[in-house]
Design an enzyme around this catalytic site. Structure first.
Site, PDB file in Angstrom:
ATOM      1  CG  ASP A 458      -1.826   1.220   1.458  1.00 36.93           C
ATOM      2  OD1 ASP A 458      -2.274   1.533   0.729  1.00 36.93           O
ATOM      3  OD2 ASP A 458      -1.488   1.685   2.475  1.00 36.93           O
ATOM      4  CG  ASP A 660      -4.315  -1.352   3.248  1.00 35.34           C
ATOM      5  OD1 ASP A 660      -4.991  -0.918   2.163  1.00 35.34           O
ATOM      6  OD2 ASP A 660      -3.538  -0.855   3.896  1.00 35.34           O
TER       7      ASP A 660
END
Length: 768
Positions: A458, A660
């Site tokens: 990410d 996430d």
């Protein structure tokens, strides 16, 4: 479903742990059960509505072992129990060795012809055979008593048709002792030559050597569990709390840490350990949090900051409000996570578990078959006997010859090494990870990690700092930079937008005095308008165009900032262009180095972000990432992971563990980085305590080292038995080689377990 850890006593080898595991799994209501020989604990997941804990304990007892009732999470009691067991083993070995040395001397001295050793005539085997036999028997009895546990457990399991390592030792040494007693009876009957057929010393020395091996094994096992001991030993035993004494005065009171409750105001003096987790209410200090994060630099704390139990207050006095106590503290959660990981099994251990379940009965069958076969061959005269002597020399008769084979096969077989090969390496590996701020949740996660082919990062908060900052300021002609920044920040201080916060932080960093806006109006998605003596506009290009502000002289600068992945913020004062502020989420210091290292390790690196392609391309280029996925919505991240997994690729996802979570769960390995102390994150398989990408590479390297150690252990454990049992069965003698002596077989068996443990302990030298 509920998961319970149950300490088990009486297990000595892989056959024991396999039997207990099988007994527990048979129970209705048990979803899963793993029994770890190294930790001597069972981890059972079961339905408490169907099954009670007492039923599980009864099944363990019925299998022939003890379900120990230790206080929950009481590591001190567990440590004391292990210390008592080690002390008992040491005492038994010393007793056995004290009698084994004279026994060995008496057996060997008369046989050594090339040197004259002092020997009492009263015990001379040819002159006084009965005295010689009785002396050996007298020295053997205390050794057998010291090793009585081999017989009590071994025969009990044998009669239950579930023989273990103790059964092999008990059978082998019993055969030697019984045959020796028969020979001693023959001496009494007048057959003085039977003195050459005494096996007392073999039984005594075998027991002594195995007790030595067990003592060394217990010492090594203790070292594999040092990580848990270190973690639990970090907590202070007491805490100082402040109480209202009336009239505006407070008193300080020292209480046991177990009595601290949420809401208590706790005082921590310089150099003292923080007892529980809480929020600072008063004071400033630097706190050493290395035991949690692995980061050596102290962290500055002020009112409003979180502090964690067992960290060390460096130089100032702190008062904090207790928030989490007991099992809720970060340290307790980490300890539980590491303990669970150490008790888990890796998939690679399945083969060893299967073999262990059948190992001992097969060894018994091989020993019996080899003994009978050699007896038949020797009796028929198809093979020449080695010659005269006793057990430590060479067998004289066909019966002695076959008995030597039988005992050697039983004694050399070692299911201990098989049972210890995997759990010891996992214990040391996960413990070493915890010491370095790398929390691996189980053996399966540890094993899969070494196969990772693609890592998806990410962007925000993972590759970048996750906090927007002003990176560049370009003032228009005739505008002073700090004056433009001061007015812009004065206008933005009423906004809650992250871009506004970045501008205000930069102004405060430069020490600029902000003014109050007479009027303030925010236009979502465009910008803000304020009056600070005159109109101040801050926003995007479209916002300025709608207001008729001309930024043509700064257009080239604006495009350059955008190409670099920065967000240009336009500022206008009194209707005229004043300048552009470039806002960006800056790269973490370690990101470039970590990504380069992962590439060097042969791992593909992918960046995934919700940013536009232009910004994503700029950040990826800075980080050294060749492949990126841009404009990905949070809900679509897990779908992107699925696409990468096509073709069987092993994919890891690295994120913050909150936004996430779906992607972390979808990935083969989810890695939560920079999560502070939030170790309860269910979505991640590995939690990295530090906000440092280098720990991703460290976690994979630790996995590779651990799996390599497990494979080495399994190779030597299997290889030892594959080679040792045929040699003990007389394979070399069949082709003109020597016969394996039972004493040497016992020494080899003991050392095989110790060698596996020692190899696992090499992981303690792992460095990031």
């Amino acid at each position: 479903m509920q998961t319970q850890t149950i300490p088990i006593g009486g297990m000595t080898c892989a056959a024991c742990s396999a039997r207990v595991e099988k007994a527990i799994r048979k129970l209705n209501g048990v979803e899963n059960a793993t029994v770890n020989l190294a930790t001597e604990k069972a981890m059972v997941r079961y339905d408490p509505g169907t099954l009670r804990l007492t039923d599980i304990k009864k099944a363990i007892t019925k299998a022939g072992y003890q379900a120990l009732d230790l206080p929950k999470n009481n590591v001190d009691e567990d440590r004391l129990r292990k210390e008592r067991e080690l002390k008992t083993l040491k005492t038994k070995f010393i007793v056995a060795a004290s009698f084994a040395f004279p026994l060995l001397y008496i057996a060997m001295a008369p046989m050594i012809n090339w040197v004259t050793l002092p020997f009492p005539k009263v015990l001379a085997p040819m002159q006084n055979p009965l005295a010689y036999a009785l002396a050996e028997l007298a020295l053997t009895i205390p050794i057998v008593i010291a090793g009585y546990r081999f017989y009590s457990i071994g025969y009990k399991n044998l009669f239950r048709l579930s023989p273990n390592m103790d059964s092999l030792i008990a059978l082998g040494t019993s055969a030697a002792i019984i045959y020796s007693l028969y020979s001693a009876w023959q001496i009494v009957q007048g057959n003085h030559m039977a003195v050459e057929s005494l096996y007392f010393e073999s039984a005594g020395i075998i027991i002594t050597l195995i007790l030595l091996g067990k003592t060394l094994e217990a010492l090594s096992k203790g070292r594999t569990g040092e990580a848990i001991k270190k973690l639990m030993g970090l907590s202070p035993k007491t805490a100082i709390i402040t109480q209202n004494a009336g009239a505006g005065e407070t008193i300080e009171k020292e209480i046991p840490i177990d009595e601290v409750i949420p809401g208590d105001i706790v005082l921590v003096k310089p150099g003292a350990k923080i007892p529980v987790d809480g929020i600072v209410t008063e004071g400033q200090s630097a706190v050493d949090e290395s035991m949690l994060s692995g980061e050596s630099m102290p962290v500055d704390k002020k009112p409003g900051d979180m502090v964690y139990g067992a960290t060390i207050n460096a130089n100032g006095v702190l008062y904090f409000r207790a928030e989490k106590v007991g099992e809720e503290t970060a340290l307790a959660q980490i300890t539980k996570l590491v303990e669970n990981a150490q008790g888990s099994k890796a998939p690679i251990a399945k083969l060893a578990d299967i073999v262990s379940g059948y190992f001992v009965p097969i060894v018994c069958a091989i020993a019996l078959a080899a003994g009978i076969a050699w007896f038949a061959v020797a009796t028929a005269g198809l093979v020449a006997l080695p010659g005269g002597g006793n057990t430590l020399g060479e067998p004289k008769s066909a019966l002695e010859f076959s008995l030597t084979i039988f005992i050697s096969v039983l004694v050399i077989a070692c299911p201990c090494a098989l049972g210890l090969a995997t759990p010891t390496a996992i214990m040391v590996g996960t413990g070493k990870g915890a010491e370095n701020g790398i929390l691996i949740k189980g053996g399966e996660s540890l094993e899969i990690s070494h196969k990772i082919q693609t890592i998806v990062f990410d962007k925000t908060g993972t590759i970048t700092e996750g906090e927007l900052t002003i990176t560049d300021i370009a003032a228009a002609a005739g505008t002073e930079e700090n004056q433009m920044l001061r007015l812009t920040a004065s206008a933005e201080k009423n906004s809650e937008h992250p871009l506004a916060a970045a501008i205000v932080r930069e102004a405060e960093k430069r020490g600029l005095a902000l003014s109050s806006a007479a009027e303030f109006r925010a236009m979502p998605g465009q910008g803000i308008e304020a009056i600070i003596g005159f109109p101040v506009l801050v926003g995007n290009k479209k916002f300025m165009e709608e207001r008729g502000v001309d930024f043509s002289e700064l257009e080239e600068v604006s495009q350059r900032y955008a190409a670099e992945g920065k967000t240009p913020m336009y500022a206008a004062l009194d209707g005229k262009a004043a300048g552009i502020l470039a806002v960006s989420d800056t790269m973490k210091k370690s990101s470039v180095e970590a990504i380069a290292l992962l590439h060097k390790m042969g791992i593909e690196v992918v960046m995934m972000t919700g940013d536009n392609k232009k910004t994503a391309a700029a950040i990826a280029a800075q980080a050294g990432i060749n492949r990126f996925l841009a404009e990905v919505l949070p809900k679509d991240k897990s779908l992107e992971i699925q696409k990468l997994q096509t073709g069987g690729r092993i994919v890891a996802m690295v994120g913050d563990g909150i936004n996430d979570a779906p992607a972390l769960a979808q990935a083969d390995i989810g890695i939560a980085i920079g999560s502070g102390t939030d170790v309860a994150m269910e979505s991640a398989d590995i939690v990295l305590m530090r906000n440092d990408l280098m720990d991703v590479a460290a976690a994979i390297n630790l996995s590779r080292r651990t799996i390599r150690t497990i494979k080495q252990n399994l190779f030597w454990a299997f290889g030892y038995n594959v080679l040792g049992i045929p040699i003990a069965a007389g394979l070399l003698y069949l082709f003109g080689g020597s016969l394996l002596n039972p004493v040497f077989a016992a020494a080899a068996m003991s050392m095989s377990s110790v060698s596996v443990l020692t190899n696992a302990l090499r992981l303690k030298r792992f460095k990031k």
